[in-house]
Motif scaffolding. Structure first.
Motif, PDB file in Angstrom:
ATOM      1  N   LEU A  44     -24.255  29.964   1.267  1.00 24.98           N
ATOM      2  CA  LEU A  44     -24.532  30.830  -0.162  1.00 24.98           C
ATOM      3  C   LEU A  44     -25.610  31.492  -0.282  1.00 24.98           C
ATOM      4  O   LEU A  44     -25.705  32.547  -0.429  1.00 24.98           O
ATOM      5  CB  LEU A  44     -23.763  29.991  -1.355  1.00 24.98           C
ATOM      6  CG  LEU A  44     -23.650  30.834  -2.670  1.00 24.98           C
ATOM      7  CD1 LEU A  44     -22.802  32.224  -2.282  1.00 24.98           C
ATOM      8  CD2 LEU A  44     -23.330  30.210  -3.747  1.00 24.98           C
ATOM      9  N   PRO A  45     -26.683  30.587  -0.361  1.00 29.40           N
ATOM     10  CA  PRO A  45     -28.022  31.430  -0.355  1.00 29.40           C
ATOM     11  C   PRO A  45     -28.382  32.505   0.571  1.00 29.40           C
ATOM     12  O   PRO A  45     -28.916  33.581   0.431  1.00 29.40           O
ATOM     13  CB  PRO A  45     -29.176  30.284  -0.179  1.00 29.40           C
ATOM     14  CG  PRO A  45     -28.388  29.015  -0.643  1.00 29.40           C
ATOM     15  CD  PRO A  45     -26.871  29.343  -0.260  1.00 29.40           C
ATOM     16  N   PHE A  46     -27.913  32.122   1.750  1.00 36.02           N
ATOM     17  CA  PHE A  46     -28.053  33.265   2.913  1.00 36.02           C
ATOM     18  C   PHE A  46     -27.173  34.488   2.770  1.00 36.02           C
ATOM     19  O   PHE A  46     -27.655  35.405   2.747  1.00 36.02           O
ATOM     20  CB  PHE A  46     -27.832  32.465   4.261  1.00 36.02           C
ATOM     21  CG  PHE A  46     -28.849  31.625   4.999  1.00 36.02           C
ATOM     22  CD1 PHE A  46     -30.059  32.162   5.338  1.00 36.02           C
ATOM     23  CD2 PHE A  46     -28.818  30.335   4.722  1.00 36.02           C
ATOM     24  CE1 PHE A  46     -31.058  31.293   5.849  1.00 36.02           C
ATOM     25  CE2 PHE A  46     -29.882  29.665   5.302  1.00 36.02           C
ATOM     26  CZ  PHE A  46     -30.787  29.923   5.776  1.00 36.02           C
ATOM     27  N   PHE A  47     -26.032  34.217   2.091  1.00 31.74           N
ATOM     28  CA  PHE A  47     -25.002  35.265   1.854  1.00 31.74           C
ATOM     29  C   PHE A  47     -25.690  36.078   0.763  1.00 31.74           C
ATOM     30  O   PHE A  47     -25.792  37.473   1.055  1.00 31.74           O
ATOM     31  CB  PHE A  47     -23.685  34.787   1.444  1.00 31.74           C
ATOM     32  CG  PHE A  47     -22.834  34.291   2.530  1.00 31.74           C
ATOM     33  CD1 PHE A  47     -23.412  34.192   3.831  1.00 31.74           C
ATOM     34  CD2 PHE A  47     -21.745  33.823   2.414  1.00 31.74           C
ATOM     35  CE1 PHE A  47     -22.371  33.870   4.957  1.00 31.74           C
ATOM     36  CE2 PHE A  47     -20.689  33.310   3.391  1.00 31.74           C
ATOM     37  CZ  PHE A  47     -21.152  33.308   4.619  1.00 31.74           C
ATOM     38  N   ALA A  50     -28.758  37.881   2.481  1.00 26.15           N
ATOM     39  CA  ALA A  50     -28.632  38.757   3.376  1.00 26.15           C
ATOM     40  C   ALA A  50     -28.170  40.149   2.696  1.00 26.15           C
ATOM     41  O   ALA A  50     -28.351  41.156   3.191  1.00 26.15           O
ATOM     42  CB  ALA A  50     -27.688  38.558   4.451  1.00 26.15           C
ATOM     43  N   ASN A  51     -27.241  40.103   1.784  1.00 33.57           N
ATOM     44  CA  ASN A  51     -26.632  40.936   0.961  1.00 33.57           C
ATOM     45  C   ASN A  51     -27.445  41.933   0.364  1.00 33.57           C
ATOM     46  O   ASN A  51     -27.563  43.090   0.373  1.00 33.57           O
ATOM     47  CB  ASN A  51     -25.639  40.549   0.115  1.00 33.57           C
ATOM     48  CG  ASN A  51     -24.397  41.492  -0.115  1.00 33.57           C
ATOM     49  OD1 ASN A  51     -24.406  42.760  -0.084  1.00 33.57           O
ATOM     50  ND2 ASN A  51     -23.106  40.997  -0.529  1.00 33.57           N
ATOM     51  N   ASP A 212     -20.543  38.679  -4.577  1.00 34.64           N
ATOM     52  CA  ASP A 212     -19.892  39.068  -3.209  1.00 34.64           C
ATOM     53  C   ASP A 212     -20.067  37.679  -2.486  1.00 34.64           C
ATOM     54  O   ASP A 212     -19.048  37.215  -1.715  1.00 34.64           O
ATOM     55  CB  ASP A 212     -20.615  40.096  -2.419  1.00 34.64           C
ATOM     56  CG  ASP A 212     -20.362  40.346  -1.150  1.00 34.64           C
ATOM     57  OD1 ASP A 212     -19.366  41.101  -0.876  1.00 34.64           O
ATOM     58  OD2 ASP A 212     -20.770  39.927  -0.186  1.00 34.64           O
ATOM     59  N   GLY A 213     -21.329  37.106  -2.488  1.00 36.04           N
ATOM     60  CA  GLY A 213     -21.327  35.721  -1.970  1.00 36.04           C
ATOM     61  C   GLY A 213     -20.563  34.678  -2.114  1.00 36.04           C
ATOM     62  O   GLY A 213     -19.952  33.899  -1.546  1.00 36.04           O
ATOM     63  N   ILE A 214     -20.199  34.558  -3.749  1.00 32.43           N
ATOM     64  CA  ILE A 214     -19.374  33.516  -4.154  1.00 32.43           C
ATOM     65  C   ILE A 214     -18.013  33.995  -3.870  1.00 32.43           C
ATOM     66  O   ILE A 214     -17.392  32.705  -3.071  1.00 32.43           O
ATOM     67  CB  ILE A 214     -19.491  33.613  -5.923  1.00 32.43           C
ATOM     68  CG1 ILE A 214     -20.785  33.127  -6.092  1.00 32.43           C
ATOM     69  CG2 ILE A 214     -18.320  32.631  -6.388  1.00 32.43           C
ATOM     70  CD1 ILE A 214     -20.984  33.031  -7.856  1.00 32.43           C
ATOM     71  N   SER A 291     -11.898  36.279   7.731  1.00 34.66           N
ATOM     72  CA  SER A 291     -11.825  36.554   6.388  1.00 34.66           C
ATOM     73  C   SER A 291     -13.028  37.637   6.088  1.00 34.66           C
ATOM     74  O   SER A 291     -13.146  38.320   5.378  1.00 34.66           O
ATOM     75  CB  SER A 291     -11.994  35.191   5.818  1.00 34.66           C
ATOM     76  OG  SER A 291     -12.226  35.327   4.238  1.00 34.66           O
ATOM     77  N   VAL A 292     -14.328  37.226   6.547  1.00 35.69           N
ATOM     78  CA  VAL A 292     -15.497  38.080   6.164  1.00 35.69           C
ATOM     79  C   VAL A 292     -15.470  39.265   6.800  1.00 35.69           C
ATOM     80  O   VAL A 292     -16.403  40.270   6.230  1.00 35.69           O
ATOM     81  CB  VAL A 292     -16.811  37.221   6.346  1.00 35.69           C
ATOM     82  CG1 VAL A 292     -16.946  36.013   5.627  1.00 35.69           C
ATOM     83  CG2 VAL A 292     -16.919  37.166   7.808  1.00 35.69           C
TER      84      VAL A 292
END
Length: 327
Positions: A44-47, A50-51, A212-214, A291-292
């Motif tokens: 989650l922190p990377f998502f 990066a976003n 978006d990450g969640i 999915s992503v």
């Protein structure tokens, strides 16, 4: 008739849930615990980061630092270097999500996105060392060979995949040439507006990145739970042959690797099978990847075929290394 065939699989799955409630509960519990304790705090922190880097275009600055080396070596654009960094350092499915986000933002072309997916969606070095080598294989001496195999072979295969995704570039020039940065045409502007809505102020931008990450990590958690249930149900098969046990392990990468290393198989075979599983990622990681990248217009079959080809070659090299050098 077609509607009936479509309904058979969901019906069978529902019946399995009713017939084996204890197994389903344990599978769901182990999957959710794996997601909550490991995947969520890791990815989650990377998502989110990066976003945020992509939305603020700070990813471009990071890409320029590595572009002089990787653009020429791997025939990618500067933004492709950012996918390379995320895909090799952050673990499944960060590379795929970053590539899809950059495609939606109009930073890379669809062809380059497919090309990057073929080798930039991998297990992280931390996962390889801490989980595979130390917890599963319990052989610290295999740390360096495992890293070289699981991260080096995809890089070598990138030359092959480049010729598959950009055949005209080689026919035209006879040499490698980098993918072009997509022009800022109407289609790219529409795609960017659809997925990356402009927002004034850093607080609003952070909210978008967090949500978006969640959303992504929640979907990943759902897949981990479902495939963990499927894995638990398959383990109820009475005394399956070794090949079937190997197939069962490919359902979910983490539990599958622990399952493989508990079978007591020959050392070389066990190592090769574990390397294959981590290189391929398992069916659960494939579902997470799909999915992503959904709504990005990326074909799925080439990704699976390329991951399987890379995993087979990596596993074969691992087997011969174990027999000829390590053993």
């Amino acid at each position: 008739m077609k509607h009936l065939q479509t309904a058979i699989l969901p019906t069978l799955c529902f019946l399995l849930l009713l017939c084996f409630p204890g197994t389903v509960f344990q599978g769901a519990k182990s999957g959710l615990l794996l997601w909550f304790h490991t995947v969520l705090p890791t990815l989650l922190p990377f998502f989110i980061a990066a976003n945020y880097l992509i939305r603020t275009d700070a990813a471009g600055w990071i890409s320029r630092l590595t572009a002089p080396v990787f653009c020429r070596l791997l025939n990618i654009t500067p933004y492709g270097c950012f996918v390379l960094i995320c895909g090799f350092l952050c673990g499944y499915p960060t590379g795929a999500k970053t590539a899809a986000d950059l495609l939606r933002a109009g930073r890379i072309s669809p062809s380059e996105c497919c090309y990057l997916l073929s080798f930039c969606n991998n297990a992280s070095p931390g996962f390889i060392l801490n989980f595979l080598v130390l917890q599963c294989l319990k052989s610290p001496d295999l740390a360096l060979p495992s890293l070289v195999l699981l991260l080096g072979v995809p890089l070598l295969f990138s030359a092959v995949f480049y010729r598959l995704h950009f055949p005209l570039a080689h026919r035209r020039s006879g040499t490698s040439s980098r993918p072009e940065i997509p022009a800022d045409n109407t289609a790219n502007k529409a795609l960017r507006a659809l997925s990356f809505k402009p927002d004034k102020g850093s607080a609003g931008m952070a909210d978008l990145c967090i949500m978006d990450g969640i959303s992504s990590i929640t979907r990943i958690g759902g897949y981990i739970m479902l495939f963990s249930i499927f894995f638990s149900l398959l383990q109820r098969i009475p005394d399956p042959p070794l090949f079937v046990k190997f197939l069962i392990s490919t359902v979910e990468m983490t539990t599958g690797a622990m399952y493989l290393c508990s079978l007591g198989a020959d050392g070389a075979l066990e190592y090769a099978a574990a390397i294959f599983l981590i290189s391929f990622g398992g069916l659960c990681c494939a579902a997470q990847t799909f999915s992503v990248i959904r709504d990005a217009g990326i074909p799925r079959f080439p990704y699976i075929a390329e991951k399987l080809a890379t995993a087979c070659v990596t596993s074969l090299i691992a087997y011969f290394y174990y027999v000829a050098i390590y053993n």
